[in-house]
Design an enzyme around this catalytic site. Structure first.
Site, PDB file in Angstrom:
ATOM      1  N   ARG A  76     -10.406  38.457 -17.476  1.00 11.67           N
ATOM      2  CA  ARG A  76      -9.958  39.521 -18.035  1.00 11.67           C
ATOM      3  C   ARG A  76      -8.231  39.303 -18.372  1.00 11.67           C
ATOM      4  NH1 ARG A  76      -9.075  45.355 -16.933  1.00 11.67           N
ATOM      5  NH2 ARG A  76      -9.251  46.578 -18.866  1.00 11.67           N
ATOM      6  N   HIS A  80      -6.329  39.606 -21.958  1.00  9.64           N
ATOM      7  CA  HIS A  80      -5.587  40.499 -22.426  1.00  9.64           C
ATOM      8  C   HIS A  80      -3.992  39.934 -22.562  1.00  9.64           C
ATOM      9  CE1 HIS A  80      -7.276  44.713 -21.315  1.00  9.64           C
ATOM     10  NE2 HIS A  80      -8.094  43.535 -21.535  1.00  9.64           N
ATOM     11  N   SER A  90       2.639  36.635 -20.893  1.00 10.42           N
ATOM     12  CA  SER A  90       3.467  37.561 -20.808  1.00 10.42           C
ATOM     13  C   SER A  90       3.009  38.916 -19.979  1.00 10.42           C
ATOM     14  CB  SER A  90       3.918  38.236 -22.337  1.00 10.42           C
ATOM     15  OG  SER A  90       2.594  38.520 -22.970  1.00 10.42           O
ATOM     16  N   ASN A 108      -4.018  48.433 -20.046  1.00  5.43           N
ATOM     17  CA  ASN A 108      -3.707  47.498 -18.855  1.00  5.43           C
ATOM     18  C   ASN A 108      -3.508  48.334 -17.455  1.00  5.43           C
ATOM     19  OD1 ASN A 108      -4.013  45.418 -20.052  1.00  5.43           O
ATOM     20  ND2 ASN A 108      -1.801  45.039 -20.522  1.00  5.43           N
ATOM     21  N   HIS A 207     -18.584  40.735 -20.310  1.00  9.18           N
ATOM     22  CA  HIS A 207     -18.873  41.936 -19.545  1.00  9.18           C
ATOM     23  C   HIS A 207     -19.885  41.791 -18.767  1.00  9.18           C
ATOM     24  CE1 HIS A 207     -16.023  44.803 -21.929  1.00  9.18           C
ATOM     25  NE2 HIS A 207     -15.406  44.016 -21.316  1.00  9.18           N
ATOM     26  N   THR A 208     -20.666  40.596 -18.837  1.00  7.18           N
ATOM     27  CA  THR A 208     -21.661  40.345 -17.848  1.00  7.18           C
ATOM     28  C   THR A 208     -21.251  40.419 -16.438  1.00  7.18           C
ATOM     29  OG1 THR A 208     -23.518  39.073 -17.300  1.00  7.18           O
ATOM     30  CG2 THR A 208     -21.697  37.970 -17.902  1.00  7.18           C
ATOM     31  N   ASP A 260     -24.292  35.464 -16.707  1.00  4.77           N
ATOM     32  CA  ASP A 260     -25.398  35.140 -17.574  1.00  4.77           C
ATOM     33  C   ASP A 260     -25.726  36.163 -18.577  1.00  4.77           C
ATOM     34  OD1 ASP A 260     -26.063  37.889 -16.500  1.00  4.77           O
ATOM     35  OD2 ASP A 260     -27.288  37.185 -14.971  1.00  4.77           O
TER      36      ASP A 260
END
Length: 332
Positions: A76, A80, A90, A108, A207-208, A260
């Site tokens: 992530r 981001h 950054s 964040n 998002h798994t 997965d």
């Protein structure tokens, strides 16, 4: 005799000009292909820091072994980072009395994590080769290694990014799509970064793995109808209608620490945790692609890795631009 001499001089002059032109053309081609001029390369550190990749891999392996969730957190961070003025490290810059970075931006703040793990990775890389490997590249490599460590696919990471000396809180608020995003907003947000709708759907498959805070999915489970009722009820115990904002639930309740295609299977059953997740399968243009990924994990893996390479190439700083930070939290 005079005419003969003039012809010979003209010929020699022509040859000289041809050589100069060819030399210039070759130099221009080399310049255009050079990583120092915007072109990333998978072999960027082969000579300057040959232990970089193995050092980062070992550090990521250790971090994920200590906490499975860290794999999602490192992935992530790269996402981001890239969505705010390109993949330039950054997001790692700390605030100072004279500088406000991206860590306190709405997407964040109290959410993005893994900074200590990045510090550890950076210190180990610095021990292997001082001042060579950028923090931006560390994020890109750690994202790949995290996915692999959790059972997902691998890909060739393009390298040669340098670190920015600045950050933008306003750009983070503006560019990172919130969990309340509609499908149209998601398509637009990713499109602004040069990523296609297919890229967006594939990258959403990250998002798994990982978890989300109650405050980010409360409205979805209490106020919306495009969610499995039993699934919504099961979440309410840990996410009350008021309070408990920071209580966590897995984004993929079936296999939260395994990379997965279960995320897409969940969407087809209306078990997307975030509003933005379920928007991908809600009678819209993304439904077909979600169905494909839900039934074909290899298709998801292939499109995800291609999208990760594409995302990792968003506006990198190369050559003499930016710097290679010694400490990822502050400019040199």
């Amino acid at each position: 005799m005079s005419n003969s001499l003039n012809l010979k001089q003209a010929k020699n002059l022509n040859i000289a000009f041809t050589k100069i032109f060819l030399s210039y053309s070759i130099a221009l081609v080399i310049l255009c292909l050079s990583p120092a001029n915007g072109q990333l390369s998978s072999t960027f550190y082969d000579k300057t820091c040959p232990k970089a990749m193995s050092t980062i891999k070992a550090a990521v392996k250790q971090a994920v072994a200590m906490e499975k969730r860290m794999g999602a957190s490192l992935l992530r961070l790269h996402f981001h980072d890239c969505f705010v003025n390109g993949c330039d490290g950054s997001i790692l810059l700390d605030d100072t009395p004279n500088f406000t970075g991206e860590k306190t931006a709405v997407p964040n703040n109290n959410s993005v994590r893994g900074f200590d793990a990045v510090d550890t990775i950076k210190s180990q890389v610095e021990a292997a080769c001082t001042g060579i490997v950028s923090c931006a590249d560390i994020l890109a490599i750690a994202a790949r290694d995290s996915v692999v460590e959790l059972g997902g696919p691998t890909w060739t990471v393009q390298l040669g990014r340098r670190d920015s000396r600045t950050a933008s809180r306003s750009a983070a608020n503006r560019n990172i799509p919130p969990p309340t995003s509609s499908l149209a907003a998601l398509i637009s947000s990713y499109g602004n970064q040069g990523l296609s709708t297919k890229d967006m759907i594939a990258l959403s498959g990250a998002h798994t793995i990982g978890q989300a805070r109650c405050t980010n999915f409360r409205a979805h489970i209490y106020n919306e109808t495009n969610i499995n009722s039993a699934f919504a009820t099961s979440l309410k115990a840990n996410c009350p209608s008021t309070g408990g904002d920071n209580n966590l639930s897995p984004l993929d309740v079936q296999s939260a620490t395994v990379f997965d295609n279960q995320y897409y299977i969940n969407l087809k059953s209306q078990k997307g945790l975030l509003h933005s997740d379920q928007q991908l399968f809600n009678g819209g243009s993304a439904d077909s692609q979600v169905t494909t990924f839900s039934t074909n994990q290899n298709a998801f893996f292939g499109d995800f890795t291609a999208a990760m390479v594409k995302m990792g190439s968003i506006k990198p700083l190369t050559g003499s631009k930016g710097e290679v930070r010694k400490n990822c939290r502050k400019p040199n």
